[in-house]
Design a protein around this motif. Structure first.
Motif, PDB file in Angstrom:
ATOM      1  N   ASN A  63     -32.495 -24.565 -86.840  1.00  0.00           N
ATOM      2  CA  ASN A  63     -33.180 -25.138 -85.681  1.00  0.00           C
ATOM      3  C   ASN A  63     -32.551 -24.695 -84.357  1.00  0.00           C
ATOM      4  OD1 ASN A  63     -34.985 -26.784 -84.354  1.00  0.00           O
ATOM      5  ND2 ASN A  63     -33.967 -28.716 -84.872  1.00  0.00           N
ATOM      6  N   GLU A 110     -24.554 -32.568 -92.728  1.00  0.00           N
ATOM      7  CA  GLU A 110     -25.751 -31.754 -92.457  1.00  0.00           C
ATOM      8  C   GLU A 110     -25.409 -30.473 -91.703  1.00  0.00           C
ATOM      9  OE1 GLU A 110     -28.027 -34.847 -90.342  1.00  0.00           O
ATOM     10  OE2 GLU A 110     -27.881 -33.620 -88.552  1.00  0.00           O
ATOM     11  N   HIS A 115     -30.193 -33.713 -96.450  1.00  0.00           N
ATOM     12  CA  HIS A 115     -30.837 -33.619 -95.148  1.00  0.00           C
ATOM     13  C   HIS A 115     -32.292 -33.174 -95.323  1.00  0.00           C
ATOM     14  CE1 HIS A 115     -30.391 -31.669 -90.883  1.00  0.00           C
ATOM     15  NE2 HIS A 115     -30.748 -32.925 -90.785  1.00  0.00           N
ATOM     16  N   ASP A 165     -28.076 -43.321 -88.068  1.00  0.00           N
ATOM     17  CA  ASP A 165     -27.451 -42.018 -87.788  1.00  0.00           C
ATOM     18  C   ASP A 165     -26.797 -42.052 -86.410  1.00  0.00           C
ATOM     19  OD1 ASP A 165     -26.797 -39.330 -87.566  1.00  0.00           O
ATOM     20  OD2 ASP A 165     -28.794 -38.595 -88.085  1.00  0.00           O
ATOM     21  N   TRP A 205     -22.742 -34.255 -80.146  1.00  0.00           N
ATOM     22  CA  TRP A 205     -23.885 -34.912 -80.790  1.00  0.00           C
ATOM     23  C   TRP A 205     -24.142 -34.275 -82.119  1.00  0.00           C
ATOM     24  CZ3 TRP A 205     -28.757 -33.637 -82.484  1.00  0.00           C
ATOM     25  CH2 TRP A 205     -29.172 -32.320 -82.221  1.00  0.00           C
ATOM     26  N   GLU A 229     -24.296 -42.638 -90.750  1.00  0.00           N
ATOM     27  CA  GLU A 229     -24.262 -41.180 -90.861  1.00  0.00           C
ATOM     28  C   GLU A 229     -23.581 -40.523 -89.666  1.00  0.00           C
ATOM     29  OE1 GLU A 229     -28.227 -39.675 -91.307  1.00  0.00           O
ATOM     30  OE2 GLU A 229     -27.631 -37.645 -90.743  1.00  0.00           O
ATOM     31  N   GLU A 275     -33.721 -37.736 -97.655  1.00  0.00           N
ATOM     32  CA  GLU A 275     -34.391 -37.951 -96.370  1.00  0.00           C
ATOM     33  C   GLU A 275     -35.773 -37.308 -96.422  1.00  0.00           C
ATOM     34  OE1 GLU A 275     -32.341 -36.064 -93.134  1.00  0.00           O
ATOM     35  OE2 GLU A 275     -33.416 -37.198 -91.603  1.00  0.00           O
ATOM     36  N   ARG A 291     -24.553 -34.771 -97.152  1.00  0.00           N
ATOM     37  CA  ARG A 291     -25.780 -34.572 -96.388  1.00  0.00           C
ATOM     38  C   ARG A 291     -26.302 -33.131 -96.385  1.00  0.00           C
ATOM     39  NH1 ARG A 291     -29.516 -36.806 -95.008  1.00  0.00           N
ATOM     40  NH2 ARG A 291     -29.601 -36.652 -92.749  1.00  0.00           N
ATOM     41  N   TYR A 329     -31.787 -39.430 -78.433  1.00  0.00           N
ATOM     42  CA  TYR A 329     -32.150 -38.508 -79.510  1.00  0.00           C
ATOM     43  C   TYR A 329     -32.455 -39.286 -80.791  1.00  0.00           C
ATOM     44  CZ  TYR A 329     -32.009 -34.790 -82.890  1.00  0.00           C
ATOM     45  OH  TYR A 329     -32.355 -33.921 -83.884  1.00  0.00           O
ATOM     46  N   HIS A 354     -37.958 -42.218 -91.065  1.00  0.00           N
ATOM     47  CA  HIS A 354     -37.333 -42.467 -89.757  1.00  0.00           C
ATOM     48  C   HIS A 354     -38.146 -43.461 -88.944  1.00  0.00           C
ATOM     49  CE1 HIS A 354     -35.046 -38.407 -89.229  1.00  0.00           C
ATOM     50  NE2 HIS A 354     -34.903 -38.890 -90.444  1.00  0.00           N
ATOM     51  N   GLU A 365     -38.508 -35.520 -83.144  1.00  0.00           N
ATOM     52  CA  GLU A 365     -37.671 -34.388 -83.555  1.00  0.00           C
ATOM     53  C   GLU A 365     -37.875 -33.305 -82.514  1.00  0.00           C
ATOM     54  OE1 GLU A 365     -35.352 -33.012 -85.887  1.00  0.00           O
ATOM     55  OE2 GLU A 365     -35.021 -35.116 -85.465  1.00  0.00           O
ATOM     56  N   ASP A 376     -37.143 -29.911 -89.498  1.00  0.00           N
ATOM     57  CA  ASP A 376     -36.734 -28.516 -89.281  1.00  0.00           C
ATOM     58  C   ASP A 376     -36.213 -27.846 -90.553  1.00  0.00           C
ATOM     59  OD1 ASP A 376     -34.698 -30.508 -87.852  1.00  0.00           O
ATOM     60  OD2 ASP A 376     -33.493 -28.893 -88.692  1.00  0.00           O
ATOM     61  N   PRO A 424     -34.923 -33.302 -92.477  1.00  0.00           N
ATOM     62  CA  PRO A 424     -35.683 -33.450 -91.233  1.00  0.00           C
ATOM     63  C   PRO A 424     -36.842 -32.457 -91.238  1.00  0.00           C
ATOM     64  CG  PRO A 424     -33.854 -32.001 -90.834  1.00  0.00           C
ATOM     65  CD  PRO A 424     -33.771 -32.413 -92.283  1.00  0.00           C
ATOM     66  N   LEU A 466     -32.880 -27.648 -79.401  1.00  0.00           N
ATOM     67  CA  LEU A 466     -32.491 -29.046 -79.487  1.00  0.00           C
ATOM     68  C   LEU A 466     -31.977 -29.474 -78.113  1.00  0.00           C
ATOM     69  CD1 LEU A 466     -30.694 -28.684 -82.870  1.00  0.00           C
ATOM     70  CD2 LEU A 466     -32.321 -30.507 -82.413  1.00  0.00           C
TER      71      LEU A 466
HETATM   72  C1  GCO Z   1     -31.176 -36.065 -89.451  1.00  0.00           C
HETATM   73  C2  GCO Z   1     -30.656 -35.134 -88.428  1.00  0.00           C
HETATM   74  C3  GCO Z   1     -31.655 -34.369 -87.630  1.00  0.00           C
HETATM   75  C4  GCO Z   1     -30.917 -33.203 -86.972  1.00  0.00           C
HETATM   76  C5  GCO Z   1     -31.770 -32.005 -86.861  1.00  0.00           C
HETATM   77  C6  GCO Z   1     -31.019 -30.843 -86.248  1.00  0.00           C
HETATM   78  O1  GCO Z   1     -30.375 -36.865 -89.893  1.00  0.00           O
HETATM   79  O2  GCO Z   1     -32.318 -35.923 -89.835  1.00  0.00           O
HETATM   80  O3  GCO Z   1     -29.566 -35.594 -87.735  1.00  0.00           O
HETATM   81  O4  GCO Z   1     -32.335 -35.178 -86.731  1.00  0.00           O
HETATM   82  O5  GCO Z   1     -30.433 -33.577 -85.731  1.00  0.00           O
HETATM   83  O6  GCO Z   1     -32.225 -31.689 -88.125  1.00  0.00           O
HETATM   84  O7  GCO Z   1     -31.710 -29.676 -86.430  1.00  0.00           O
END
Ligand code: GCO
Ligand code: MG
Length: 413
Positions: free
Chosen positions: A37, A273, A323, A221, A413, A247, A350, A294, A159, A122, A179, A327, A325, A400
């Protein structure tokens, strides 16, 4: 069976995805996700310039040897770009092997160990009414596990929090538009205030727990934003609300920081992640500093590498929490779902759900029902890439956001 063709496909059905497509001399096709991403073209170029030429003519069945060849052979090991590229090759080769066998991929990984994967979505809101509404939508959609993110008084945006203010920015479904693959010449700059966050979040989780009762699986998170002692304090203050996990409490590269957090709290911890290799987990596993892994297939070197990480984690009763998300493409998610069905130490998956355009492009065959994901029973990963749809969605630069303290300092972050 040789690899005859290797194509790097970049498309943007609402957000950017990098996909590797391998075709063998006898016509089997395999897909791998290489999406990083905000830095997508670096992986596309690494693959196109340095990996594709090495793949043509290789035996498509030699998955382990190809993995070692790309990892050891490069001399420069690890890092997100290299490991996303290796992951794409590895995933595509597993897809091919399963198609040759005529079996869904999970069968090659040992077969099903469970009926489906517990998945979390989410929910978020700038204030409690918005957050409750978002949680209710998730409950109606069948989720039994929900990540909760909230706005912070005094901060215009946070975020991971969708709101009417930033809905419509990307993926078509307002619930998931937060996102932030936001289009533009540079990253959006967000403001951050750690003390305001630490004051507010325990009250939010207390309210959510009392509104929705003890059964609902809740996660939160922190996006790497705290110091060890702040994280310890947060973990301790959230204990009464019985989180499934907290997280990324601290920046992930400092493993020892989690010792301090562990000393003070029994709230379960998840991290990884942004990790790329098994070595990133070594101290965390051996000192038993975390509870969930993750890493995504896409960012940790593929199915071959992530399976080793999970086996290593299992020695310490640490479970998966992959993970997922938007992306991570449907190819990367499908790989995670096949793995999650097979491994002994599955924890949770997730599942943010991709946009309609993304589903049209990748046509995944996994399905979500009653809070669980299942991979589908067709051969391979069960994802088909549609070139015509991809052409209608060309790459568009997106970043991002970055995060600054009120005085302008860049913050983690
Ligand atoms: C999550 C993540 C995402 C990331 C994103 C970065 O827990 O799903 O933290 O929100 O920030 O995938 O590319
Ligand atoms: Mg996260």
């Amino acid at each position: 069976m040789q690899i005859a063709k290797a194509e790097v496909l970049v498309a943007s059905p609402g957000r950017n995805f990098v996909t590797l497509r391998l075709t063998t001399d006898d016509g089997f096709v395999g897909l791998g996700d290489a999406t990083l991403n905000g830095r997508e073209l670096a992986v596309a170029s690494y693959l196109g310039e340095h990996v594709v030429p090495l793949l043509i003519g290789r035996d498509a069945h030699q998955i382990e040897d190809t993995w070692q060849y790309l990892y050891r052979g490069a001399y420069w090991r690890g890092g997100p770009v290299t490991m996303a590229a290796i992951a794409a090759v590895d995933t595509a080769l597993w897809d091919i092997k399963a198609k040759v066998a005529g079996l869904p991929l999970y069968q090659l990984l040992g077969g099903a160990s469970r009926r489906g994967l517990l998945a979390y979505g989410h929910a978020s809101g700038m204030d409690l009414p918005e957050l409750y509404a978002s949680i209710r939508e998730h409950l109606e959609a069948g989720y039994t596990a929900i990540r909760v993110q909230s706005g912070i008084p005094g901060l215009p945006s946070v975020y991971g929090v969708a709101s009417s203010r930033n809905a419509g920015v990307g993926d078509g479904d307002p619930r998931y538009d937060h996102e932030p693959a936001r289009r533009g010449a540079g990253p959006v700059e967000e403001a951050w205030d750690t003390r305001a966050y630490l004051r507010h979040v325990p009250a939010v989780l207390e309210a959510v727990r009392s509104e929705f009762g003890p059964e609902l699986v809740l996660l939160h998170d922190v996006h790497h934003r705290l110091t060890p002692i702040q994280a310890a304090k947060l973990g301790k203050s959230l204990e009464p609300y019985d989180l499934f996990w907290l997280e990324d409490v601290t920046p992930a590269e400092n493993s020892a920081a989690l010792r301090r957090v562990r000393e003070h709290t029994t709230t379960p911890l998840a991290i990884g992640e942004v990790f790329n290799t098994i070595w990133d987990y070594r101290q965390l596993f051996e000192e038993q500093l975390i509870d969930y892994v993750r890493s995504a297939v896409t960012h940790a070197g593929g199915i071959t590498a992530l399976r080793r990480i999970f086996d290593y984690a299992a020695v310490y009763q640490i479970k998966s929490g992959v993970h997922g998300p938007t992306d991570v493409s449907p190819v990367g998610l499908a790989a995670a779902i096949h793995m999650g069905l097979a491994i002994p130490n599955f924890g949770i998956q997730e599942y943010m759900r991709h946009s309609t355009e993304t589903h049209e492009l990748f046509r995944p065959s996994y399905a979500f029902a009653d809070g669980m994901l299942v991979p589908g029973e067709g051969p391979g990963l069960g994802v088909e890439y549609d070139d015509a749809i991809a052409q209608a969605h060309p790459y568009a630069a997106a970043y991002l956001p970055v995060n600054r303290l009120r005085d302008g300092s860049m913050h983690d972050w």
